[in-house]
Design a protein around this motif. Sequence first.
Motif, PDB file in Angstrom:
ATOM      1  N   ASP A 263     -14.505 -97.866 -19.347  1.00 57.62           N
ATOM      2  CA  ASP A 263     -15.851 -99.051 -19.187  1.00 57.62           C
ATOM      3  C   ASP A 263     -16.906 -98.267 -19.619  1.00 57.62           C
ATOM      4  OD1 ASP A 263     -16.646-101.654 -18.670  1.00 57.62           O
ATOM      5  OD2 ASP A 263     -16.273-101.398 -16.580  1.00 57.62           O
TER       6      ASP A 263
ATOM      7  N   ASP B 106     -11.405-104.168 -19.623  1.00 59.62           N
ATOM      8  CA  ASP B 106     -11.674-105.534 -19.408  1.00 59.62           C
ATOM      9  C   ASP B 106     -12.056-106.101 -20.464  1.00 59.62           C
ATOM     10  OD1 ASP B 106     -14.367-104.514 -19.969  1.00 59.62           O
ATOM     11  OD2 ASP B 106     -15.136-104.706 -17.838  1.00 59.62           O
TER      12      ASP B 106
ATOM     13  N   PRO C 270      -9.584-110.928 -15.965  1.00 57.75           N
ATOM     14  CA  PRO C 270     -11.089-111.324 -15.560  1.00 57.75           C
ATOM     15  C   PRO C 270     -11.432-111.473 -14.215  1.00 57.75           C
ATOM     16  CG  PRO C 270     -10.045-112.578 -17.249  1.00 57.75           C
ATOM     17  CD  PRO C 270      -8.772-111.885 -16.892  1.00 57.75           C
TER      18      PRO C 270
END
Length: 414
Positions: free
Chosen positions: A132, A196, A231
């Motif tokens: 991330d 993500d 999500p």
Amino acid sequence: MERNIMGEFDMYRQAGTTPNFTDIARRYGMNRHTVAKYWKAGGQVEDARRCRPSGLDRHREVIEAKAQLPGATKRGIYEYLIDRCYAGEEPPAYNTLTKWMRRNGIECGRPPEGPEPHPRFETAPGEQMQFDWKESLRMADAEGEVFEFNVFSATLGYSRLHRFVYSRTRTEDDVMACLLAVMAANGGTARTLVTDNMSSIVSSSASGRRVSARFARFAAAAGFELELARPRSPQTKGKVESSNRFLSRLAVYEGDFRGEEGLVAAIARIEARCNTEPSASTGVPPAVLFMREKEELRKVGNMGLLESMVADVSVQAAPPTMLVRCRGREFSVPRRCIGRRVKVLAMPSGQVRVEMAGETVAVHDLSAPGGPVVYDPAHYAEALAAKARYADADIEAAARANLELLGRLGEGSL
């Protein structure tokens, strides 16, 4: 108040004595006969009003059903009851509804069986890595120069080993370049990588989420599968989310580093420290468990192929001028690169990245103004500082003056 009285009753019972009901009634603003009645009843102080049925009881099924709807609020439920259930009747006060819901354990957005559980899960060595961005960071160095940057963070699932990579931007080029740096540092790749909806590599539409074709080719060549986390479900990539608490340590370096190189060095120190501290989850330092996990990582057979998929790559020895060549122009590197081999990557986005021993030491823009020679002011000031004739000079001012001349030379103004 009720809890205090019951606690006081318990102390008297343990001591085997009878309390002074008059004194307790005076202190709590109650009738002494009421206090005596509670004592004789076993000390359970109950408000008689609570024993009376509430007018809301008859609407319990409706309230419970509406409270489970996504986005439902107590105020919304109250207005609904007035509209549908109290036509022609005097409705209860809003506070009455909130107290009634609290007393009956009804919460908005919470199913009757309670909140959704998120049990911790473990992965086998070499099975998973989560990645991330810690994005849009802003810090000033010792000279007051402000740096806006991002940190790419990657965490192996089994060992919890963290890797932090400094990056000015968050493009698809950056994601791939950072992953290459992580794979080089780890000596391989996990079988599954989890992230993500990273907008640089994932596009979302009504038909679903799709990984960019370029990144999909990169993943196939590197030998890993990309898995997209659900999500709004950070727990599905909680191991890399936990790395943010380590990156929060960077804040104390505000005003206490010099230039971009000093910032990168501070990030590297934080990475080294967090990998030698016992993990809160495993009780073992990530660096220790990594010795086991490293054996299970998939070997990346052709790093050269992956690099060519990310950028045009050339390997050069940095000369004393601290300039490396890329597409007809020369770009500066730090002084410590002189005489050492560096890798120059010309990214499709127009970015020029220079790496040495797996570390990104310089980032430039191919379209930057300044003619055929592009010096980073920090690199140029570092070079001047090593010159004896500039020992007592204002290095920053001298660097600015010389760079201005270089720029004018490139424009043909001299």
